[in-house]
Design a protein around this motif. Sequence first.
Motif, PDB file in Angstrom:
ATOM      1  N   PHE A 252       0.873  -1.171   0.000  1.00  0.00           N
ATOM      2  CA  PHE A 252       0.000   0.000   0.000  1.00  0.00           C
ATOM      3  C   PHE A 252       0.911   1.222   0.000  1.00  0.00           C
ATOM      4  CE2 PHE A 252      -2.405   3.453   1.754  1.00  0.00           C
ATOM      5  CZ  PHE A 252      -3.675   3.283   1.244  1.00  0.00           C
ATOM      6  N   PRO A 253       1.170   1.810  -1.181  1.00  0.00           N
ATOM      7  CA  PRO A 253       2.079   2.958  -1.247  1.00  0.00           C
ATOM      8  C   PRO A 253       1.343   4.272  -1.031  1.00  0.00           C
ATOM      9  CG  PRO A 253       1.514   2.242  -3.453  1.00  0.00           C
ATOM     10  CD  PRO A 253       0.760   1.348  -2.505  1.00  0.00           C
ATOM     11  N   LEU A 254       1.877   5.094  -0.154  1.00  0.00           N
ATOM     12  CA  LEU A 254       1.375   6.455   0.013  1.00  0.00           C
ATOM     13  C   LEU A 254       2.169   7.379  -0.906  1.00  0.00           C
ATOM     14  CD1 LEU A 254       0.995   6.539   3.905  1.00  0.00           C
ATOM     15  CD2 LEU A 254      -0.773   6.119   2.185  1.00  0.00           C
ATOM     16  N   PRO A 255       1.674   8.569  -1.183  1.00  0.00           N
ATOM     17  CA  PRO A 255       2.362   9.459  -2.115  1.00  0.00           C
ATOM     18  C   PRO A 255       3.657  10.026  -1.539  1.00  0.00           C
ATOM     19  CG  PRO A 255       0.489  10.564  -1.148  1.00  0.00           C
ATOM     20  CD  PRO A 255       0.394   9.143  -0.728  1.00  0.00           C
ATOM     21  N   LYS A 256       4.502  10.557  -2.410  1.00  0.00           N
ATOM     22  CA  LYS A 256       5.717  11.246  -1.973  1.00  0.00           C
ATOM     23  C   LYS A 256       5.331  12.643  -1.484  1.00  0.00           C
ATOM     24  CE  LYS A 256       8.474   8.972  -5.565  1.00  0.00           C
ATOM     25  NZ  LYS A 256       9.256   9.183  -6.814  1.00  0.00           N
ATOM     26  N   LEU A 257       5.901  13.035  -0.346  1.00  0.00           N
ATOM     27  CA  LEU A 257       5.663  14.374   0.195  1.00  0.00           C
ATOM     28  C   LEU A 257       6.984  15.109   0.320  1.00  0.00           C
ATOM     29  CD1 LEU A 257       3.051  13.887   3.064  1.00  0.00           C
ATOM     30  CD2 LEU A 257       2.652  14.463   0.672  1.00  0.00           C
ATOM     31  N   ASP A 258       7.007  16.364  -0.108  1.00  0.00           N
ATOM     32  CA  ASP A 258       8.212  17.184  -0.010  1.00  0.00           C
ATOM     33  C   ASP A 258       8.499  17.550   1.442  1.00  0.00           C
ATOM     34  OD1 ASP A 258       8.531  17.153  -2.744  1.00  0.00           O
ATOM     35  OD2 ASP A 258       7.401  19.003  -3.042  1.00  0.00           O
ATOM     36  N   ASN A 259       9.792  17.634   1.767  1.00  0.00           N
ATOM     37  CA  ASN A 259      10.162  18.006   3.125  1.00  0.00           C
ATOM     38  C   ASN A 259      10.008  19.498   3.373  1.00  0.00           C
ATOM     39  OD1 ASN A 259      11.210  17.287   5.757  1.00  0.00           O
ATOM     40  ND2 ASN A 259      13.023  18.461   5.207  1.00  0.00           N
ATOM     41  N   PHE A 260       9.977  20.293   2.309  1.00  0.00           N
ATOM     42  CA  PHE A 260       9.809  21.736   2.484  1.00  0.00           C
ATOM     43  C   PHE A 260       8.329  22.063   2.569  1.00  0.00           C
ATOM     44  CE2 PHE A 260       9.275  26.073   0.793  1.00  0.00           C
ATOM     45  CZ  PHE A 260      10.014  26.758   1.752  1.00  0.00           C
ATOM     46  N   PHE A 261       7.903  22.699   3.625  1.00  0.00           N
ATOM     47  CA  PHE A 261       6.497  23.019   3.819  1.00  0.00           C
ATOM     48  C   PHE A 261       6.382  24.181   4.787  1.00  0.00           C
ATOM     49  CE2 PHE A 261       7.870  19.709   6.692  1.00  0.00           C
ATOM     50  CZ  PHE A 261       7.491  20.174   7.932  1.00  0.00           C
ATOM     51  N   ASP A 262       5.224  24.867   4.729  1.00  0.00           N
ATOM     52  CA  ASP A 262       4.975  25.883   5.742  1.00  0.00           C
ATOM     53  C   ASP A 262       4.078  25.276   6.817  1.00  0.00           C
ATOM     54  OD1 ASP A 262       2.214  26.147   5.119  1.00  0.00           O
ATOM     55  OD2 ASP A 262       2.691  27.524   3.479  1.00  0.00           O
ATOM     56  N   GLY A 263       3.802  26.027   7.833  1.00  0.00           N
ATOM     57  CA  GLY A 263       3.103  25.479   8.987  1.00  0.00           C
ATOM     58  C   GLY A 263       1.714  24.952   8.700  1.00  0.00           C
ATOM     59  N   GLY A 264       1.053  25.421   7.612  1.00  0.00           N
ATOM     60  CA  GLY A 264      -0.313  25.005   7.355  1.00  0.00           C
ATOM     61  C   GLY A 264      -0.443  23.828   6.416  1.00  0.00           C
ATOM     62  N   ASP A 265       0.612  23.516   5.669  1.00  0.00           N
ATOM     63  CA  ASP A 265       0.508  22.471   4.652  1.00  0.00           C
ATOM     64  C   ASP A 265       0.482  21.076   5.274  1.00  0.00           C
ATOM     65  OD1 ASP A 265       0.402  24.190   2.592  1.00  0.00           O
ATOM     66  OD2 ASP A 265       2.495  24.000   1.995  1.00  0.00           O
ATOM     67  N   PHE A 266      -0.453  20.255   4.822  1.00  0.00           N
ATOM     68  CA  PHE A 266      -0.530  18.856   5.195  1.00  0.00           C
ATOM     69  C   PHE A 266      -0.466  18.633   6.711  1.00  0.00           C
ATOM     70  CE2 PHE A 266      -0.634  17.203   1.061  1.00  0.00           C
ATOM     71  CZ  PHE A 266       0.206  17.960   0.275  1.00  0.00           C
ATOM     72  N   ALA A 267      -1.176  19.460   7.457  1.00  0.00           N
ATOM     73  CA  ALA A 267      -1.147  19.331   8.914  1.00  0.00           C
ATOM     74  C   ALA A 267      -1.742  18.004   9.367  1.00  0.00           C
ATOM     75  CB  ALA A 267      -1.913  20.489   9.539  1.00  0.00           C
ATOM     76  N   HIS A 268      -2.439  17.306   8.478  1.00  0.00           N
ATOM     77  CA  HIS A 268      -3.137  16.086   8.836  1.00  0.00           C
ATOM     78  C   HIS A 268      -2.420  14.829   8.350  1.00  0.00           C
ATOM     79  CE1 HIS A 268      -4.254  17.809   5.042  1.00  0.00           C
ATOM     80  NE2 HIS A 268      -4.739  16.675   4.628  1.00  0.00           N
ATOM     81  N   THR A 269      -1.193  14.940   7.836  1.00  0.00           N
ATOM     82  CA  THR A 269      -0.483  13.770   7.313  1.00  0.00           C
ATOM     83  C   THR A 269      -0.254  12.724   8.395  1.00  0.00           C
ATOM     84  OG1 THR A 269       1.564  14.998   7.628  1.00  0.00           O
ATOM     85  CG2 THR A 269       0.657  14.952   5.409  1.00  0.00           C
ATOM     86  N   ASP A 270       0.084  13.156   9.589  1.00  0.00           N
ATOM     87  CA  ASP A 270       0.328  12.223  10.673  1.00  0.00           C
ATOM     88  C   ASP A 270      -0.935  11.439  11.026  1.00  0.00           C
ATOM     89  OD1 ASP A 270       2.243  11.132  12.426  1.00  0.00           O
ATOM     90  OD2 ASP A 270       1.409  12.260  14.099  1.00  0.00           O
TER      91      ASP A 270
END
Length: 311
Positions: free
Chosen positions: A71-89
Amino acid sequence: MLKKIGILMFISVQTLANDSTGYVGTGGIQYLKNSNITMQSEDLFISKKQIRVDYQFKNLSNKNITETVLFPLPKLDNFFDGGDFAHTDKLLKSFKIIVDGRSIQPEMHVRTFIQKDEKSPSIDTTDLFRKCGFTDAEMLNPWSRKSDEYEAFETKLKQCKNPELQKLLPKSETDIVPWSSQVIYSWKQTFKANSLTRVQHQYVPLVGGSVAVYPEEDIKEYCMDQSFKAGLKKANSEQAPYSALGYILKTGANWAKPIQDFKLIIERDSNELVSFCWNGKVKKISPTQFQIVEKNFIPQQDLNIIFVGKR
């Protein structure tokens, strides 16, 4: 409302805007084509709070078949601001697999990648990161979103003396290292001879959005028809905040045969309008739910869904 197309996939081994949070499409189990295994049915439920999928797979042969399921999840960039993808965890913590009524604890694999620029291919750097002393927890940072550790990771990468890695890093000390992380879950699955195997999984999706929807700009991606735009106008929501998510469906075409029975339910909140693309019939089955039923289904496109709040 026109309608469009996301999947559990078995295999052997999106968008950012001003004042917005991004989203990337997730999907389901991947599987390399096997002429002896078919997907008899797929029952898919999508909302902003949860994605659930219930599959029935059939082994057409007279022998048990054991495969490594990914089950592969997408690639996520390490560069982000405080609001981006806050729900990934939340996605990682909520991910569950049930096979024939029994919970499965999959193994987690973390991979890293570096892409020097938009024209360059993405290069798997997992082994190089490990040689430089990175742990799985550190390589998982794009998912755990520990922004306070970002600079420490950058420094650790740039100070690593591995020559292969140094060739991939920016020449300027001030440039950001363009690395990303991918999570892949895996487990061994036996499909019993001449039998059905039921596989269920669920997780919290990656949901993005923005401070305002602009129908004329977003009409193509979400198939906003005249009825939807009229609803926006009536609700005074033509430039209202919105949420969006994506689901990968096209890999469902990798099976030995078309999906015999496919059902999809998309759920919105009671104070929202929803739009997505689908080349087929969509039935409203409740004030907040829309249902799609297909026979002998071969997915041709992925699904992007927009939810716009009424004002």
